[in-house]
Design a protein around this motif. Structure first.
Motif, short mmCIF file in Angstrom:
data_model
loop_
_atom_site.label_atom_id
_atom_site.label_comp_id
_atom_site.label_asym_id
_atom_site.label_seq_id
_atom_site.Cartn_x
_atom_site.Cartn_y
_atom_site.Cartn_z
N TYR A 176 -9.83 0.54 -4.38
CA TYR A 176 -11.13 0.62 -3.30
C TYR A 176 -11.43 2.00 -3.12
N TYR A 177 -12.86 2.19 -3.06
CA TYR A 177 -13.61 3.44 -3.26
C TYR A 177 -14.75 3.30 -2.27
N PRO A 178 -14.98 4.63 -1.56
CA PRO A 178 -14.36 5.64 -1.63
C PRO A 178 -13.39 5.78 -0.28
N ILE A 220 -9.32 9.70 5.51
CA ILE A 220 -8.13 9.28 5.03
C ILE A 220 -8.28 8.12 3.80
N PRO A 221 -7.17 7.76 3.14
CA PRO A 221 -7.37 6.69 2.16
C PRO A 221 -7.74 5.39 2.78
N PRO A 222 -8.46 4.51 2.21
CA PRO A 222 -8.87 3.04 2.69
C PRO A 222 -7.84 2.13 2.84
N SER A 223 -6.69 2.25 2.32
CA SER A 223 -5.94 1.02 1.95
C SER A 223 -5.24 0.50 3.32
N GLY A 224 -4.97 1.17 4.43
CA GLY A 224 -4.25 0.83 5.77
C GLY A 224 -5.45 -0.34 6.30
N SER A 225 -6.91 0.15 6.48
CA SER A 225 -7.61 -0.81 6.86
C SER A 225 -7.95 -2.00 5.91
N VAL A 226 -7.88 -1.73 4.51
CA VAL A 226 -8.03 -2.93 3.88
C VAL A 226 -6.99 -3.85 3.96
N HIS A 267 -9.02 11.41 -3.29
CA HIS A 267 -10.26 11.86 -2.57
C HIS A 267 -11.18 12.76 -3.14
N GLY A 268 -12.53 12.68 -3.01
CA GLY A 268 -13.60 13.65 -3.53
C GLY A 268 -14.04 13.22 -4.87
N LEU A 269 -13.80 11.89 -5.35
CA LEU A 269 -14.43 11.62 -6.66
C LEU A 269 -15.68 11.04 -6.36
N THR A 270 -16.44 11.34 -7.59
CA THR A 270 -17.77 10.83 -7.77
C THR A 270 -17.66 9.33 -8.41
N PRO A 271 -18.66 8.50 -8.41
CA PRO A 271 -18.47 7.01 -9.05
C PRO A 271 -18.29 7.37 -10.36
N ALA A 282 0.94 -1.08 0.07
CA ALA A 282 -0.04 0.00 -0.06
C ALA A 282 0.78 1.27 -0.08
N ALA A 283 0.47 2.29 -0.78
CA ALA A 283 1.09 3.52 -0.79
C ALA A 283 0.27 4.73 -0.70
N PRO A 284 -0.28 4.92 0.64
CA PRO A 284 -1.74 5.93 1.07
C PRO A 284 -1.39 7.33 0.33
N ASP A 285 0.10 7.66 0.56
CA ASP A 285 0.57 9.08 0.24
C ASP A 285 0.31 9.29 -1.31
N VAL A 286 0.33 8.28 -2.21
CA VAL A 286 0.29 8.45 -3.47
C VAL A 286 -0.83 8.89 -4.12
N SER A 287 -2.12 8.59 -3.39
CA SER A 287 -3.36 8.91 -4.19
C SER A 287 -3.93 10.42 -4.32
N ASN A 288 -3.29 11.38 -3.72
CA ASN A 288 -3.49 12.75 -4.10
C ASN A 288 -2.12 13.48 -4.78
N MET A 289 -1.16 12.74 -5.05
CA MET A 289 -0.05 13.28 -5.83
C MET A 289 -0.31 13.58 -7.40
N VAL A 290 0.22 14.70 -7.88
CA VAL A 290 -0.04 14.99 -9.19
C VAL A 290 0.09 13.73 -10.16
#
Length: 514
Positions: free
Chosen positions: A312-314, A329-335, A282-286, A247-255
């Motif tokens: 995994y979303y959202p 937070i991103p869900p990857s840690g819990s997943v 984060h903040g995406l619609t389906p 898992a790389a949770p900090d990648v999610s919001n990187m450009v």
């Protein structure tokens, strides 16, 4: 063969030829991201949250690695490897200590890069035992406020965390660097010269502590992808065989998140023993998360199409351990924690989803309530939705990102990874053995015994072993031409159990006859 030259009884040990195959572990997580402190670009084994804090620091604003690891353990994970990623401009806090003549004597610096080291301060005084040329070094550390980057309000002086006494300039380096959790030192003079051996650092004023300075976190452009030679980003995991779930949770919001995700997916595919749990921005619609997966709309690029990853979303809300308030937070840690728990409790063949095995204990809310109709848009393309159901917040999807129906389900891919790696590691003894029927029989027995255990655990489909798997290693798939080339060909086929993703209950009226 031994020579028997004298009459007598000879007792010899003879191998039975049975070498049981032990299944490899599947529940070891691998996290890479932004940390407060710690060595950069090295995989460190972490087995509990306290150890993570000691190695990498606590929660930091706008970074999610610490939250992911915290939730991993809270959801049932037991061990993981963590890599701290940072940019090349990361720097250690430091201070140049002078001798009694005002000349540079040695450098004292934080143990690792980051502005956390700016909260370290030191004091130098004479040694307690009065040793000639001896000195004492006290280290204080000021904890960061739970709510900001500022020092804790009342305890601005910090806490005394380490003391090194009876030091000499000729041996202080090894005494400090081998023991300290906060600092390291480096002489700035040649200690082989006699004139330098008796030097003493300039003492600080009584009760005065000097702060280290100029530490830089290095988060302007975090290095996740690097060359295999560097091994500072994702390649830092390469020497570690035990990892299974990345898992790389900090990648999610990187450009550059799409490129990084594609690179990590490719890394897992190349290794063939890792599975990547992906977070969307984060903040995406389906519709937007569909575009994100397919590389369409505003997310132009290559589609995510791999059996070695799942999306995994959202995003999810948790109770922030720092503030007690809700935090997104991103869900990857819990997943990933759920993966690890289900692997231990049920087995890698069980899909990590559902109201029981997919229940997220650490999650108190979801960023967006996804309806059944919206999930019908996402599930077929491999976006696993986290749903808020009457039973609680649950993982309600078990699909990989692959468009190949053979690798549609997460548990199928991970079961095959488990079988392949287990057989591979346990068959190394076969290399250079005589390639003849005796060896073939041993290999077949060993693999068959292992697959029988896998079948009895419920991972393979079939009421008999013959229905569940086959192992073929004989003259037909090992003709003279293959043997002459030094090859031993072993064919293994298994029938994995697929999850009941759609439960269809057909109900009709029954007319009662008189």
């Amino acid at each position: 063969m031994p020579n028997y030259l004298s009459p007598g009884v000879y007792v010899e040990e003879v191998s039975s030829g049975v070498k049981p195959i032990e299944g490899v572990g599947t529940a070891v997580g691998a996290f890479i991201g932004i940390a407060e402190k710690g060595v950069i670009g090295k995989a460190v084994l972490v087995t509990n949250w306290s150890q993570y804090v000691s190695e990498f620091g606590g929660f930091i604003p706008n970074a999610y690695l610490a939250y992911a690891v915290y939730n991993f353990f809270a959801e049932g994970g037991t061990s993981c490897y963590v890599v701290r990623a940072a940019s090349e401009d990361a720097k250690k806090s430091l201070y140049i200590v002078k001798d009694s003549q005002g000349e540079n004597l040695f450098e004292i610096s934080a143990r690792s890069e980051g502005n956390w080291g700016n909260r370290i301060s030191f004091q130098i005084s004479s040694s307690t035992n009065g040793q000639m040329n001896g000195f004492k070094l006290n280290i204080k550390y000021t904890e960061k406020s739970s709510f900001s980057d500022e020092y804790v309000g009342e305890d601005v002086e910090g806490e005394l965390v380490e003391t090194f006494d009876n030091l000499l300039i000729v041996n202080f380096e090894e005494k400090i660097n081998d023991l300290s959790s906060f600092i390291s030192v480096r002489p700035l003079v040649d200690l082989k010269k006699v004139d330098n051996m008796d030097k003493v650092p300039m003492f600080t004023e009584e009760d005065e502590f000097i702060e280290l300075a100029n530490g830089v976190d290095g988060i302007s452009y975090v290095e996740y992808i690097d060359s295999e030679e560097k091994k500072l980003g994702i390649n830092a995991f390469t020497p570690i065989d035990e990892i299974n779930i990345i898992a790389a949770p900090d990648v999610s919001n990187m450009v550059s998140n799409r490129n990084i995700i594609l690179e990590i997916l490719n890394y897992c595919k190349t290794r063939k023993d890792c599975f990547y749990v992906i977070d969307p921005p984060h903040g995406l619609t389906p519709q937007q998360v569909k575009d994100f997966k397919e590389g369409a709309g505003e997310f132009t690029g290559n589609s995510f199409n791999s059996s070695y990853g799942a999306l995994y979303y959202p995003w999810v809300f948790i109770n922030d351990p720092l503030t007690g308030k809700k935090k997104l937070i991103p869900p990857s840690g819990s997943v990933v924690g759920t993966y690890a728990y289900v692997d231990s409790a049920r087995g890698v063949h069980k899909a990590p989803a559902g109201t029981t095995d997919g229940y997220l204990d650490t999650v108190v809310g979801v960023e967006k309530i996804v309806t059944k109709g919206e999930q019908e848009l996402l599930n077929p393309i491999g976006v696993n939705v986290i749903r808020s159901l009457p039973e609680g917040i649950c993982i309600w999807g078990a699909r990989t990102l692959s468009s190949d129906s053979e690798w549609r389900y997460i548990n199928i891919r991970r079961l095959m990874m488990y079988i392949e790696e287990s057989v591979d590691k346990a068959s190394q003894w076969v290399v250079f053995e005589p390639n003849e029927p005796t060896l073939w029989g041993k290999v077949k027995r060993n693999i068959s015994a292992f697959l029988t255990r896998v079948w009895r655990d419920g991972a393979l489909y079939g009421s008999t072993q013959e229905e569940a798997f086959f192992v073929k290693v004989d003259e037909e798939n090992n003709p003279p031409a293959s043997r002459d080339a030094g090859q031993l060909v072993i064919e293994v086929g298994v029938a994995p159990v697929k999850p009941a993703e759609f439960v269809i209950i057909k109900v009709s009226q029954k007319t009662l006859s008189k």
